[in-house]
Design an enzyme around this catalytic site. Structure first.
Site, PDB file in Angstrom:
ATOM      1  N   THR A 147      73.531 103.686   3.116  1.00  0.00           N
ATOM      2  CA  THR A 147      73.582 104.898   2.301  1.00  0.00           C
ATOM      3  C   THR A 147      74.753 105.798   2.698  1.00  0.00           C
ATOM      4  O   THR A 147      75.054 105.969   3.878  1.00  0.00           O
ATOM      5  CB  THR A 147      72.261 105.678   2.433  1.00  0.00           C
ATOM      6  OG1 THR A 147      71.193 104.847   2.003  1.00  0.00           O
ATOM      7  CG2 THR A 147      72.274 106.939   1.600  1.00  0.00           C
ATOM      8  N   GLU A 431      64.851 103.709   1.506  1.00  0.00           N
ATOM      9  CA  GLU A 431      64.865 102.296   1.100  1.00  0.00           C
ATOM     10  C   GLU A 431      64.594 102.139  -0.400  1.00  0.00           C
ATOM     11  O   GLU A 431      63.910 101.223  -0.828  1.00  0.00           O
ATOM     12  CB  GLU A 431      63.851 101.488   1.918  1.00  0.00           C
ATOM     13  CG  GLU A 431      64.067 101.535   3.416  1.00  0.00           C
ATOM     14  CD  GLU A 431      65.477 101.146   3.824  1.00  0.00           C
ATOM     15  OE1 GLU A 431      66.104 100.367   3.111  1.00  0.00           O
ATOM     16  OE2 GLU A 431      65.937 101.651   4.863  1.00  0.00           O
TER      17      GLU A 431
END
Length: 663
Positions: A147, A431
């Site tokens: 990320t 996630e």
């Protein structure tokens, strides 16, 4: 022992010992493995002082981090001494290490769940052997770094680059923009010294897509950042106070050619790029991670449910006509809320563990996913994405409801519910954002509808199960769900067709016009999977009383979804009329009384120690008020009778006021 809790346990028809073993077999694969894990947990708790005894939730963030670090290392050493692999998914389950850490996570979660798994799935044989030897000979704490500040679920949009230098035969890792700085990796701020970095591969100016690279973040000698890497903690969050989530910025950081994981794609020394395997393998790691998260979410849900149910049996409030304060679990409004949570907990435990079994079976049959069929992977991706989303949506929903069901005391950190709410809250976006994941599931469902194939997973031995007497009790509900699904997916498909063919919208525009309905159909699809897994699991229980109690919970789960979650669309699509809906609502309320008899023993069957719960309200013996008072007295505000701020702030203020008054 609290007398009310004692009576609850005496009056239940459930055999708690057998129910514990049944759930243990579901979660750990066999009774022997379950007993091994519980024995391991108990020995671990006997050797390592649990957080529940450490005044943990009265500590500051630095103190929490240090304590979790110490406990994590103690657990690591304990496993090593007992010759048990810390990579074992069973050992890392919240039900085991949670005996020491409660709802908190071990600091090395991502090392085993993502860093090491990524190397094993994406690395060549030579790379796997090499990196495992590095881990064995050094204290490696790995993390997974994907990320960025500006990019999350959309992996193809990642901006971090890994540019190949042919002369030095190295990759140069860079964060070229502000939005490309890696953000949020667990333990990536100050703890981890290695990471799997997902970056865009560039060779001679050409983009070859996202690849995985093994990167050393910190020096083994002094733990300082490697030159060319800037990293740190991102600051306080809504939870996870004991864990560092990091930011990582790369500035011309060089790594050897060997550090790109090359099982499925190879960069040759001369710069040639070659695909050597299926890109599908890249998704396999996410399957395992999301299946593990489903299990984690269902365990968190079991903790909050246990706390709420036990406290509801202990707490008495508002006298009846005889002047006696009833247990709050006797009130229908309390039953309506906490038994919804209880029925959901069992259903999500059954479905999460079935998914893990399903994925592991395919992993074994396909040589670590190497020969997995695209159709199988697509279905597993759709199920795992949707189930992860619904597991944490459900966990957060009921963690908050269970908090409210514990009244004012539920708001105290002593309740143990606050960290569960925080963890569940975070789980709805880490996630994979839950809404995005449900839309990924919906995309699969639309493709199946266009091809005219069923998206539903056929459970093992389902044809036999569907002929059983037990199934007859649930057939009416399964019929409702399947008919509902068929009607709803047809409606959405028809709407998409009209928007594209008749109104001239692009596929993207038509998709965006239908996303609210698409999320709904994805939730329904997952509901069908959940109830199917639950029924299959309940069918395995050979104790008639225990099976009856579980059947009542499954029926309750069906009725809650029909009357609460899906009522509007069920009536709108003429699946049920108003009279049928009223009958289902009445059946739900009457079923609450039956579930009431077994509620306490059903949460006892989760086999959570007090140290798993970390809750004054959920203690097994029911002595909640003593625990609450002990927690209050241990507040750091109470170290001195007069707080130091009095002398620094309030006393000078009063003195100043006094002088002014004299003038």
């Amino acid at each position: 022992m609290n007398p009310d809790l004692n009576n609850e346990r005496k009056n239940s028809i459930v055999n708690v010992k057998e129910m514990k073993c049944f759930l243990g077999q579901i979660q750990y694969g066999s009774d022997i493995r379950y007993q091994e894990m519980m024995n391991l947990r108990d020995r671990m708790v006997a050797k390592i002082r649990p957080l529940f005894e450490e005044n943990f939730y009265n500590l500051d963030r630095d103190e929490k981090y240090e304590m979790i670090y110490k406990k994590s290392l103690q657990i690591y050493d304990f496993l090593k001494e007992n010759k048990i692999s810390s990579d074992s998914t069973d050992v890392m389950k919240l039900g085991v290490i949670g005996g020491v850490l409660g709802p908190e996570k071990i600091l090395f979660t991502l090392h085993t769940a993502a860093f090491k798994v990524s190397i094993e799935l994406w690395g060549s044989d030579e790379q796997v052997k090499y990196w495992l030897s590095i881990m064995d000979s050094n204290f490696v704490i790995g993390t997974y770094i994907q990320t960025e500040i500006g990019h999350g679920t959309y992996v193809r949009g990642l901006e971090t680059t890994a540019t190949y230098d042919k002369q030095s035969k190295e990759f140069i890792i860079n964060s070229p923009t502000l939005t490309s700085i890696k953000f949020w990796p667990g333990t990536g701020g100050i703890t981890a010294n290695f990471g799997i970095v997902m970056a865009k591969l560039v060779i001679d100016g050409k983009d070859y897509g996202i690849q995985a690279f093994v990167v050393q973040l910190r020096d083994f000698k002094d733990h300082k950042n490697m030159p060319g890497i800037e990293s740190g903690d991102i600051g306080k969050k809504g939870g996870f106070e004991s864990h560092d989530n990091g930011y990582i910025k790369f500035s011309n950081f060089r790594i050897p050619l060997f550090n790109m994981l090359m099982k499925n794609a190879v960069v040759h020394p001369d710069g040639r790029f070659e695909k050597t395997g299926s890109e599908l393998i890249m998704y396999a790691c996410m399957l395992l991670l999301r299946a593990g998260l489903c299990s984690f979410g269902s365990t968190l849900l079991s903790l909050s449910t246990t706390i709420a149910v036990r406290y509801s049996a202990v707490r008495r409030q508002t006298s009846n006509l005889e002047g006696i304060e009833p247990q709050i679990m006797d009130y229908q409004t309390q039953q309506f809320r906490i038994f919804h949570s209880l029925s959901s907990t069992y259903s999500y435990i059954f479905s999460a563990n079935y998914l893990i079994k399903q994925i592991n079976k395919i992993r074994n049959e396909t040589n670590n996913f190497v020969s997995i069929k695209p159709a199988d992977l697509s279905k597993l991706h759709a199920i795992s994405a949707g189930l992860k989303a619904q597991s944490f949506n459900t966990c957060l929903r009921f963690a908050q409801i269970n908090r409210l069901c514990c009244g004012g005391h539920g708001y105290s950190a002593a309740s143990g519910l606050i960290p569960i709410i925080q963890e569940a809250d975070a789980g709805c976006t880490y996630e994979g954002d839950n809404v995005v994941l449900l839309l990924q599931t919906a995309r699969y469902l639309l493709k199946c509808a266009q091809k005219g194939v069923s998206p539903h997973h056929q459970l093992e031995n389902w044809n036999i199960l569907a002929k059983s007497d037990l199934f007859n009790e649930f057939k009416v509900y399964f019929d409702i769900y399947y008919r509902f699904y068929d009607e709803y997916i047809n409606e959405i498909s028809s709407k998409m067709f009209v928007l594209i063919k008749e109104k001239g919208l692009t596929e993207y525009e038509a998709w965006n016009e239908c996303t609210v309905q698409l999320v709904d159909i994805a939730k329904l699809y997952i509901s069908i999977y959940v109830v199917s897994c639950s029924f299959a699991s309940i069918s395995l229980n050979r104790n008639s009383n225990n099976q009856l109690a579980l059947s009542q919970l499954l029926q309750l789960f069906f009725l809650y979804e029909i009357t609460e979650d899906y009522a509007k669309n069920l009536v709108r699509l003429n699946i049920l009329n108003s009279n049928e809906m009223k009958e289902n609502s009445e059946n739900l309320l009457s079923l609450l009384k039956k579930v009431r008899i077994n509620a306490v023993v059903l949460v006892d069957s989760f086999n959570s120690l007090d140290s798993n719960l970390c809750s004054a309200l959920g203690v097994y013996d029911g002595n909640v008020y003593q625990k609450l008072f002990e927690f209050a007295k241990n507040s750091k505000f109470n170290v001195n009778n007069v707080h130091e701020s009095y002398n620094r702030v309030l006393k000078p203020y009063f003195h100043k006021k006094k002088l002014r008054a004299q003038l």
